[in-house]
Structures are given as C-alpha cells and as structure tokens.
Design an enzyme around this catalytic site. Structure first.
Site, short mmCIF file in Angstrom:
data_model
loop_
_atom_site.label_atom_id
_atom_site.label_comp_id
_atom_site.label_asym_id
_atom_site.label_seq_id
_atom_site.Cartn_x
_atom_site.Cartn_y
_atom_site.Cartn_z
N HIS A 179 53.29 38.55 33.15
CA HIS A 179 53.72 39.84 32.59
C HIS A 179 55.22 40.11 32.80
CE1 HIS A 179 49.51 40.32 32.09
NE2 HIS A 179 49.23 40.84 33.26
N ARG A 212 25.83 34.15 31.36
CA ARG A 212 24.64 33.49 31.90
C ARG A 212 23.46 34.43 32.06
NH1 ARG A 212 27.30 30.62 36.96
NH2 ARG A 212 28.40 32.59 36.81
N LYS A 250 52.02 54.76 40.04
CA LYS A 250 51.81 53.81 38.96
C LYS A 250 52.99 53.94 38.03
CE LYS A 250 48.78 52.10 35.34
NZ LYS A 250 48.79 50.65 35.59
N LYS A 286 50.59 46.14 44.45
CA LYS A 286 49.40 47.00 44.48
C LYS A 286 49.61 48.07 45.53
CE LYS A 286 46.63 44.25 41.91
NZ LYS A 286 46.34 44.64 40.52
N ASP A 304 49.45 36.69 39.52
CA ASP A 304 48.72 37.71 38.78
C ASP A 304 49.64 38.51 37.86
OD1 ASP A 304 46.22 39.19 38.35
OD2 ASP A 304 47.22 40.86 39.37
N ASP A 355 48.85 37.72 26.74
CA ASP A 355 49.53 38.38 27.86
C ASP A 355 49.58 39.83 27.43
OD1 ASP A 355 51.61 39.70 29.37
OD2 ASP A 355 52.10 37.73 30.15
N HIS A 356 48.71 40.65 28.00
CA HIS A 356 48.55 41.97 27.39
C HIS A 356 49.80 42.84 27.51
CE1 HIS A 356 47.58 43.44 31.46
NE2 HIS A 356 47.74 44.66 31.00
N GLU A 393 51.64 49.49 40.90
CA GLU A 393 50.30 50.05 40.70
C GLU A 393 49.86 50.78 41.95
OE1 GLU A 393 47.54 47.35 38.33
OE2 GLU A 393 48.69 45.93 39.53
N LYS A 439 44.86 35.10 30.74
CA LYS A 439 45.61 34.62 31.88
C LYS A 439 44.75 34.74 33.14
CE LYS A 439 47.30 37.50 34.74
NZ LYS A 439 46.58 38.71 35.14
C1 BG6 Z 1 46.30 42.31 34.95
C2 BG6 Z 1 46.21 41.94 36.40
O1 BG6 Z 1 46.75 41.21 34.21
O2 BG6 Z 1 47.19 43.39 34.80
C3 BG6 Z 1 45.79 43.14 37.22
O3 BG6 Z 1 45.30 40.88 36.58
C4 BG6 Z 1 46.66 44.33 36.95
O4 BG6 Z 1 45.79 42.84 38.61
C5 BG6 Z 1 46.82 44.57 35.46
O5 BG6 Z 1 46.08 45.46 37.57
C6 BG6 Z 1 47.86 45.62 35.21
O6 BG6 Z 1 47.83 45.98 33.85
P1 BG6 Z 1 48.35 47.38 33.36
O7 BG6 Z 1 48.20 47.31 31.89
O8 BG6 Z 1 47.48 48.42 34.00
O9 BG6 Z 1 49.77 47.50 33.82
#
Ligand code: BG6
Length: 487
Positions: free
Chosen positions: A239, A46, A344, A339, A234, A176-177, A215, A147
């Site tokens: 994931h 926007r 990590k 979180k 989330d 879904d990465h 994380e 997502k």
């Molecule tokens: C995302 C979430 O899909 O994945 C985030 O919305 C999260 O909250 C992230 O931090 C984690 O991804 P990665 O690749 O850092 O494990």
C-alpha cells in the site's frame, strides 16, 4: 452502465475479506445498477454449507457492513438471489470440482469468469492448476490475487510462476486496495491536472514528504496471519509503496494501464537500497505495548496474540526512503504505518521549502500540502498570510485552504473494492499491480527485513494509543524534520 454478465467465483468465501469487503462492495454496485440480474456470485470454501446457509451469512454481512440507510430489504433480497455456494477445497484436485463445473456449465461458455483468490497465497498456484486441469480456464477468465503476494522476492516469484503457468499476465489482477481509494487516484488528478502543483513537484521546491497510514485497530482476530507478516509486509511493501509511486512518478504518457505502470515501476526501481547495515540508520520498527485508547486501557500486542505468545513481529514501521532520480535529489520520503496508533489517519504530507529570504520580522513558515486519503477525505494547503490583528508592523499568520471532498462534491465516497471488483469484469488493469512492480517492491523490502531478522536495529515498543516510539520522532529530528502531528 451495467457491466457484462459475469460469474464471480470467490475462493475463501467464508473468510473475513468476503464478508467485510467483497459482498458489501458488490451490493453497492448492484444498488447502483451496475450489475445485471443474470450475474452470479459463487462462494467456495471447505465448509459444508448449503446455498441457503451461505446466503444467510451473506445477508448478515450486508447487515453488518452496509450502512443501514443504504440497505434496502427488497434490493438485498434480489442481490442475495445472485449468491451461490459450492463446498470445495480449491487446493485439492480430488475435491468437489464437479459441483463447481456443473454450476458454471449452466451459463454460456463465453460468459466472463472472475476467479477471486482470497485464500492463503501459497495456495494460489495449486488452485489455478486445478482450475486448468478441470478445463475451467476459458478465454474470458480472469484471476484476482489478494495481497500479500509472498513474504519475500523468492516466494513471490514462486506464486507468480504458479499462477502464470495457467493465466496470461493480462488476465491476472493483483489487487492493492489502496489504488482503489478515490483519494489515492485523486493524487493523479491533483498532480497532472494542476500545473500550479506539478511545476513545484521536485527537490527544487519540496523539502520532504511523509506518507502515513495509521490505524487505531490492533490485530483483532488476525493474529495468526499478522504475526507472520508484520507492518512491513502487510502495509509498507504494497500500500505505502504504491502511494509513494503515485506521488513520485513522472507524468505518464496517458492513463493507459501500461503507461501508468511503467512510470510506477521506474520509481520502485529508483528506490535507494537500504542494506541490512543501513536499517539502524534509516528504519524504525516497533510493536505496541499496553496503553489507552479512547480513555480505556487496552492490552499490548503479545497479550492480543494470546497466552505465552513469543513474537518478534513489528506492528509499526517508519522508514526514511530515497528516490534516486534527478527530480527527487535528496528529498526524504518518510513512510510510516502502525496499528493501535493515536488516530486512524492515512495521508500524504508535502512539506515545501520556505522562502530563500525574508522581508518580514520572522521567517515565513513553509507551505504544506496535505492530501487526506482517509478519513475526512480532502486536500489542505497551509499558507502564510498577513496577521489581521492591528499592530504597527506586518506580522504573518498561517491559515489553511481546505477542501473537504465529501462536502464539496456532495457525494458518497465508495469503498475501494467497489471500483476494483468491477474493473476486473471490465478487464481494465490500470489500478492493479503488474508482476514486475511486485518484484521491484520486494527487492527493496527484502534487505530491510533481513537486517531486522539479524537484529541490526532493535524492536522498540510504543504505548497503544500513541503516535509510535520516540525513535520515529528522532528519525526525522536528525534532519530537522517533524511528523505532521508535531507541526
Ligand atoms: C489491509 C491490511 O491490506 O489493509 C490490514 O492487511 C489493514 O492490516 C488494512 O488494516 C487497512 O486498510 P484501510 O483501507 O482500512 O486503510
């Protein structure tokens, strides 16, 4: 080899995801020679920005999120020349659609078009409708959905229906990465290229399995999104369940998209329902309080949200899941994500059963296979061997067979988005989620969320910088099991 020439049209292009993930990923692929110079990346949002304004933002994104050693100024300049911008509210029929249409019309009509929706999911349907009304959905058009697809089964259905009216299922790419992560795909290779593992991959030899995505970050600036979502929506519903699918599925007949996705679907459908009444027994939810990270005090979740925040949202979840199949019998799958945790670390831990009988003074420790998704990508197998310290009896000692992928293969580990963004251009859906998978995942998650909403189990707290609440430890201790960091 480079992919075909494409136009990538990103809705929500001024957002965090575009800057942090999409642009850097496309830069890396451009640098690898996989993106032709005639391709275009068209941001829309926007904000009334000029093309030059948006290019300046894109340049900053590269400076912030590409490793300095990988950022070549000349290459970056050529990459930024692919970047365009149209100020447009995709959810509104009366917005600046002519601006986008004119720009797209400069390319041949049969050019591959990818519409990447990085907006709030409840806008997906309307954006697709507008694309269609404007005549912008061609045979060569695909749509990518970020997502979370909805907040429960009903809202997911609504979104999927909304998009499905204008795009056929095989042109819809639900991202879904986690599936784009090299080490997540490596699970498929590890299992189905190594009989030494696959022959032991069942309740016959496996005691329990844990899948963790921990994380250290808090909610940062994402409070408004995150607080409506929570760790279950989330991370777990998408994931972690996808990783569970790859760990638990039967061998697919091939690596064709539907072959793989059919097997994943069977796992999702075999998940034992956790009813609202079961949540007190099989789940733990919690949120972080104030604590310490790297020696520095950090505030708790409510303070992160802002003054006078009221919230019942979980930032940590642990679940004992069961896959009701012949292969898995009663093997628990412990899923955990949070979180502000101590480290990590995303990993899969396969805890094997120990020997049925011991000829040694002590019972041998069980074998353990750890697949490290990130960081320190690799695979580690813990075995018992003879303690070499001279004694008069045979004592055992544990040692690790350890492969660190980056070192072993001397290669850069690409970000998950690099692979996925170009898979869309290639039209390869193997690493994307089919609609029935989304539905099955929500069908399992919904009653858990319902149980929590009815307060059938308490919202615990854990100090920031810890491994979660004591209740998460107790969830495993009940069966004599332990989380990896306690082993
Ligand atoms: C995302 C979430 O899909 O994945 C985030 O919305 C999260 O909250 C992230 O931090 C984690 O991804 P990665 O690749 O850092 O494990």
């Amino acid at each position: 080899p480079p992919v075909d020439i494409f136009d990538y049209i990103v809705f929500g292009a001024t957002g965090d995801l575009t800057m942090r993930k999409l642009l850097p990923a496309l830069y890396y692929r451009y640098r690898d020679g996989q993106i032709p110079d005639q391709a275009r990346i068209i941001g829309t949002a926007r904000s009334p920005l000029s093309r030059a304004d948006f290019q300046a933002r894109a340049e900053k994104a590269l400076q912030n999120f590409v490793k300095p050693a990988d950022l070549d100024p000349d290459l970056a300049r050529r990459f930024l020349a692919l970047v365009h911008y149209v100020s447009l509210n995709g959810a509104e029929a009366g917005s600046n659609w002519p601006g986008l249409k004119d720009l797209l019309a400069e390319a041949p009509a049969d050019r591959i078009r990818v519409y990447y929706l990085a907006t709030a999911p409840d806008l997906y349907g309307r954006i697709c409708e507008n694309l269609s009304t404007q005549g912008l959905v061609t045979d060569q058009s695909r749509v990518v959905l970020e997502k979370p697809i909805g907040t429960d089964l009903a809202s997911a259905d609504e979104i999927n229906d909304g998009v499905g009216r204008f795009f056929p299922e095989n042109h819809i790419f639900r991202i879904d990465h986690y599936l784009g992560k090299e080490t997540v795909q490596a699970v498929i290779a590890l299992r189905f290229a190594n009989p030494v593992f696959e022959r032991l991959w069942s309740s016959d030899a496996i005691d329990y399995i844990q899948i963790t995505a921990a994380e250290t970050v808090g909610v940062e600036g994402r409070g408004p999104y995150y607080d409506k979502s929570g760790a279950m929506r989330d991370m777990i519903q998408n994931h972690l369940l996808q990783v569970l699918c790859l760990v638990a599925m039967d061998p697919p007949g091939s690596l064709e998209a539907d072959s793989l996705r059919n097997e994943k679907l069977k796992v999702l459908r075999a998940l034992r329902p956790i009813t609202p009444e079961d949540v007190a027994v099989s789940t733990v939810r919690a949120r972080y309080g104030a604590g310490e990270m790297g020696g520095k005090p950090v505030p708790g979740y409510l303070d992160d949200l802002g003054e006078n925040a009221v919230s019942n949202t979980e930032t940590f979840v642990a679940i004992r899941a069961q896959v009701d199949t012949w292969r898995w019998g009663n093997v628990p799958f412990y899923l955990r994500s949070g979180k502000r945790m101590a480290q990590k670390s995303s990993e899969i831990v396969i805890q094997f059963k120990t020997t049925p009988w011991s000829i040694f003074p002590e019972k041998p420790a069980a074998n353990r296979l750890v697949i490290r998704i990130q960081p320190d990508e690799g695979v580690m197998l813990t075995v018992s061997t003879k303690d070499p310290t001279p004694t008069d009896s045979v004592a055992l000692r544990q040692a690790d067979i350890n492969i660190a992928f980056e070192k072993a293969f001397a290669t850069r580990y690409p970000d998950a988005y690099e692979r996925l963004l170009l898979d869309v251009v290639r039209g390869d859906p193997v690493l994307f989620i089919r609609r029935d998978e989304v539905e099955a995942a929500w069908r399992w998650a919904d009653p858990i969320l319902q149980g929590w909403a009815e307060n059938k189990s308490p919202l615990e707290t854990y100090p920031a910088g810890s491994w979660g609440p004591d209740a998460a430890r107790a969830l495993l201790a009940e069966r004599g099991h332990r989380w990896h960091e306690d082993m």
